[in-house]
Design a protein around this motif. Structure first.
Motif, PDB file in Angstrom:
ATOM      1  N   UNK A   1      -0.911   2.419   6.534  1.00  0.00           N
ATOM      2  CA  UNK A   1      -2.330   2.102   6.756  1.00  0.00           C
ATOM      3  C   UNK A   1      -3.111   3.305   7.295  1.00  0.00           C
TER       4      UNK A   1
ATOM      5  N   UNK B   1      10.191  -4.106   3.041  1.00  0.00           N
ATOM      6  CA  UNK B   1       9.534  -5.418   3.079  1.00  0.00           C
ATOM      7  C   UNK B   1      10.007  -6.326   1.952  1.00  0.00           C
TER       8      UNK B   1
ATOM      9  N   UNK C   1       0.804  -1.223   0.000  1.00  0.00           N
ATOM     10  CA  UNK C   1       0.000   0.000   0.000  1.00  0.00           C
ATOM     11  C   UNK C   1       0.835   1.271   0.000  1.00  0.00           C
TER      12      UNK C   1
ATOM     13  N   UNK D   1       2.928  -3.447   7.475  1.00  0.00           N
ATOM     14  CA  UNK D   1       3.108  -1.999   7.340  1.00  0.00           C
ATOM     15  C   UNK D   1       2.772  -1.254   8.631  1.00  0.00           C
TER      16      UNK D   1
ATOM     17  N   UNK E   1       9.151   0.169   1.894  1.00  0.00           N
ATOM     18  CA  UNK E   1       8.830  -0.020   3.308  1.00  0.00           C
ATOM     19  C   UNK E   1       9.671  -1.136   3.911  1.00  0.00           C
TER      20      UNK E   1
ATOM     21  N   UNK F   1      -4.895  -5.762   4.542  1.00  0.00           N
ATOM     22  CA  UNK F   1      -3.977  -5.027   3.659  1.00  0.00           C
ATOM     23  C   UNK F   1      -2.871  -4.300   4.417  1.00  0.00           C
ATOM     24  N   UNK F   2      -3.053  -4.166   5.738  1.00  0.00           N
ATOM     25  CA  UNK F   2      -2.071  -3.410   6.528  1.00  0.00           C
ATOM     26  C   UNK F   2      -0.906  -4.270   6.993  1.00  0.00           C
ATOM     27  N   UNK F   3      -1.022  -5.581   6.783  1.00  0.00           N
ATOM     28  CA  UNK F   3      -0.022  -6.497   7.338  1.00  0.00           C
ATOM     29  C   UNK F   3       1.400  -6.141   6.875  1.00  0.00           C
TER      30      UNK F   3
END
Lengths: 134, 544
Positions: B106, A64, A11, B121, A62, B117-119
């Motif tokens: 998020x 990741x 995201x 982050x 991020x 979806x926030x996993x």
């Protein structure tokens, strides 16, 4: 022609880098498919198989990259796409670069990488994998 | 590449060929020297004025830093509310004079920490805020009536400020004494930071709800801080940064005027955040041009009073100029950029941390950034005189030229039908993408030298100590959220969420309903979903 799927799963919205890479690869004569923002690793893996790409580039800012690349590796094995070359870039800590190398991912490109570095890397490795003189 | 090698290996060979192209970073041609002829027809009374007077080129206040230095406002935000609270207290202890909090992705897009979806982050690149409890804890023990607080949040800004209001009131602070700023500039998110959620038009309406509420209840609070910073980070030039920022401002102003609010009732609380990039003199010129352009724009287009048209700004030095290669050199970039900010007359500043290309800052990097602006502020002497570059042939020419170019870009946004239309039709995105590409090619070809990246490289990279939020932080946040969900009155929360949705559907100002909902511990994700249920979620086209 080398086909590359570029993706920015997750995201985080910082997409300046991935878009510059997209243009650089296109200028270098490759075919580029960019997924846009807010996609997922499973979507990336499926798209890569459907589009029959030679390489997948994952951009992440991020920190990741390790998690994402290992998930991608597993999915590609399941889907029969484990011959696809994987590369990644973004804000990478030195320990992440080492971890990615240990996973067999050598195409790891931190900020400030020169275009020719990743272009050459993709060309050489796709060629080696195909065993052709493309 | 051959040229850089020559420059690196044979410094004496640089001579006249040191910089092959004589133009600013944004492409303004530079003559060999500037003299009185550069300012022919230049009218100091009209172009410059006095500091504290229209058109404010020299600064918004008459005595500038002689009376009060800019606010030192390094960005803080990591992990859970408690971790951020500790870092907030740490920077205050080290001489920081204002707070600035960043939120995780998020939170920036209105997802709760327990959203699928926030996993991965949660708390990663800013603090995670789900409920009032988090907002309360971030500022626990901090005297909010005596320190100003800046919040870097855009699409869900109306929710986070509602939480801030509720938390401050719980602690007994008076709303009219709270000083601070919320970014609340959703338009730039569609093509710069990309943390959009609501569609362009509804997002402008939500931003206006918050600005309106602040104007009526929080006289010391800036309900919007127009963000040129991210536009620049996405690759724009200095003049595009100004033009697009002001184009956004026009869109919010038109929305507020459409509600019947007089221009002078709200526009003086518009605040700004700009970038300070690498080209030292161009950045000084840009900041001076910004004030003049804003003053003229508000006066000519909206008939605002002279006292309402002072542009007050925060700057952050360019995060994207912080290189991964030879990271300690970034301290020097930060110092130069901070100096440009000071010479440009800013009201608040953050210096990007030298480890920025690696991760969110370590405590040490954060302290060094704060020290950088303290050295500039207290030791360099540049703060002892108002607008030291006033009358400089070159800087005044460049100030004029930056304003002229920005005016041209603003006219092109107008041709698109304004900022909202330029977002909707992808025009901003294409312009920024093209500019970023062009600038990248200049670096790739060596036309623009970046020390350590395309010139003066070192084969042995020094590793620096980097910071990463621990994985325990995400788990702790999920646990906190679970507790809140288990202990709140769910029926009351649902009732208040229904009111939020009805208010959104009716097109009325959402703030009172949102303050009620957050006070009952509705999460920010729940509130976002109710607004999305009315307006729909924005899906951006991939333009590259």
């Amino acid at each position: 022609m080398i086909r590359v799927l570029l993706a920015k799963p997750g995201i985080d919205g910082h997409d300046v880098g991935v878009k510059i890479v997209a243009r650089a690869l296109r200028d270098a004569g490759m075919e580029v498919i960019y997924t846009g923002l807010r996609t997922t690793i499973p979507d990336v893996a499926r798209t890569a198989i459907q589009e029959d790409v030679d390489a997948i580039g994952i951009s992440n800012l991020s920190a990741q990259n390790v998690t994402m690349m290992s998930q991608l590796q597993e999915l590609l094995i399941e889907l029969g796409g484990d011959d696809i070359l994987l590369v990644t870039g973004g804000s990478l800590l030195p320990e992440d670069i080492r971890a990615l190398n240990d996973m067999g991912i050598e195409g790891v490109f931190p900020p400030g990488t020169a275009n020719e570095d990743f272009i050459t890397f993709i060309r050489q490795h796709v060629r080696t994998r195909e065993g052709t003189e493309a | 590449m051959a040229r850089e090698r020559a420059a690196a290996d044979e410094p004496q060979a640089q001579g006249t060929e040191a910089q092959p192209v004589f133009s600013t970073q944004s492409g303004v041609p530079i003559q060999e020297r500037y003299g009185p002829e550069a300012l022919q027809g230049w009218d100091p009374a009209r172009q410059l004025g006095e500091a504290g007077s229209f058109p404010y080129t020299r600064g918004p206040y008459p005595t500038m830093y002689r009376s009060r230095l800019w606010t030192h406002r390094q960005v803080v935000g990591l992990g859970t509310a408690q971790e951020t609270n500790e870092r907030n207290k740490y920077v205050i202890e080290h001489g920081q004079t204002g707070l600035s909090n960043d939120y995780d992705v998020p939170t920036l897009i209105g997802l709760d920490s327990d959203d699928e979806r926030a996993r991965g982050e949660v708390g990663r690149s800013g603090v995670a805020i789900d409920t009032l409890r988090d907002m309360y804890d971030v500022f626990d023990g901090i005297d909010l009536e005596n320190i100003s607080v800046s919040m870097t949040i855009n699409h869900p800004a109306f929710i986070l400020v509602a939480q801030y209001i509720a938390a401050a009131q719980q602690r007994g602070f008076r709303l009219d004494r709270l000083a601070g700023t919320v970014q609340n500039d959703p338009l730039k998110d569609f093509y710069a930071q990309k943390t959009y959620r609501f569609s362009p038009r509804p997002s402008v309406r939500l931003a206006a709800d918050l600005i309106e509420h602040c104007a009526q209840h929080m006289p010391r609070w800036n309900g919007i801080s127009l963000n040129g910073y991210n536009i620049r980070e996405a690759g724009s030039t200095a003049d595009q940064e100004l033009a697009f920022t002001f184009a956004h401002a026009i869109a919010y102003i038109e929305e507020l005027l459409g509600r019947g609010l007089p221009i002078d009732s709200f526009v003086s609380r518009f605040s700004f955040i700009f970038n300070v990039h690498n080209d030292f003199l161009e950045e000084i010129a840009k900041l001076r041009a910004a004030r003049r352009m804003w003053a003229r724009l508000l006066t000519e287009r909206f008939g605002a009073r002279p006292e309402s048209v002072k542009l007050r700004m925060h700057v952050q030095t360019g995060g994207s100029t912080m290189t991964y290669q030879q990271p300690e050199v970034n301290l020097i970039r930060g110092a130069l950029q901070s100096m440009a900010g000071a010479l440009g007359g800013v009201q608040s500043m953050a210096v990007s941390c030298f480890d920025e290309a690696y991760s969110i800052p370590s405590q040490r990097a954060q302290r060094l950034s704060l020290r950088t602006q303290q050295v500039v502020g207290f030791e360099s002497g540049v703060t002892k005189v108002v607008d030291p570059f006033a009358g400089s042939y070159y800087v005044e020419s460049l100030t004029d030229e930056t304003e002229r170019r920005a005016d041209e870009w603003l006219a092109r946004v107008d041709e698109q039908g304004g900022a909202i239309a330029a977002v909707e039709n992808g025009w901003f995105e294409r312009v920024i993408s093209d500019t970023a590409h062009r600038q990248h090619l200049e670096v790739a070809s060596g036309e623009r030298v970046i020390v350590g990246v395309n010139s003066f490289e070192e084969s042995e990279e020094s590793e620096i100590e980097t910071f990463r939020v621990g994985p325990g932080s995400e788990a702790a946040q999920l646990e906190r959220l679970k507790e809140v969900r288990a202990t709140r009155d769910d029926r009351e929360v649902q009732r208040l969420l229904d009111v939020v949705q009805e208010t959104a559907a009716a097109g009325k100002n959402l703030m009172p309903a949102v303050i009620d909902a957050v006070s009952a511990y509705a999460t920010q994700g729940e509130i976002t979903d109710r607004v999305l249920a009315v307006d729909g979620e924005y899906v951006a086209p991939a333009i590259y």
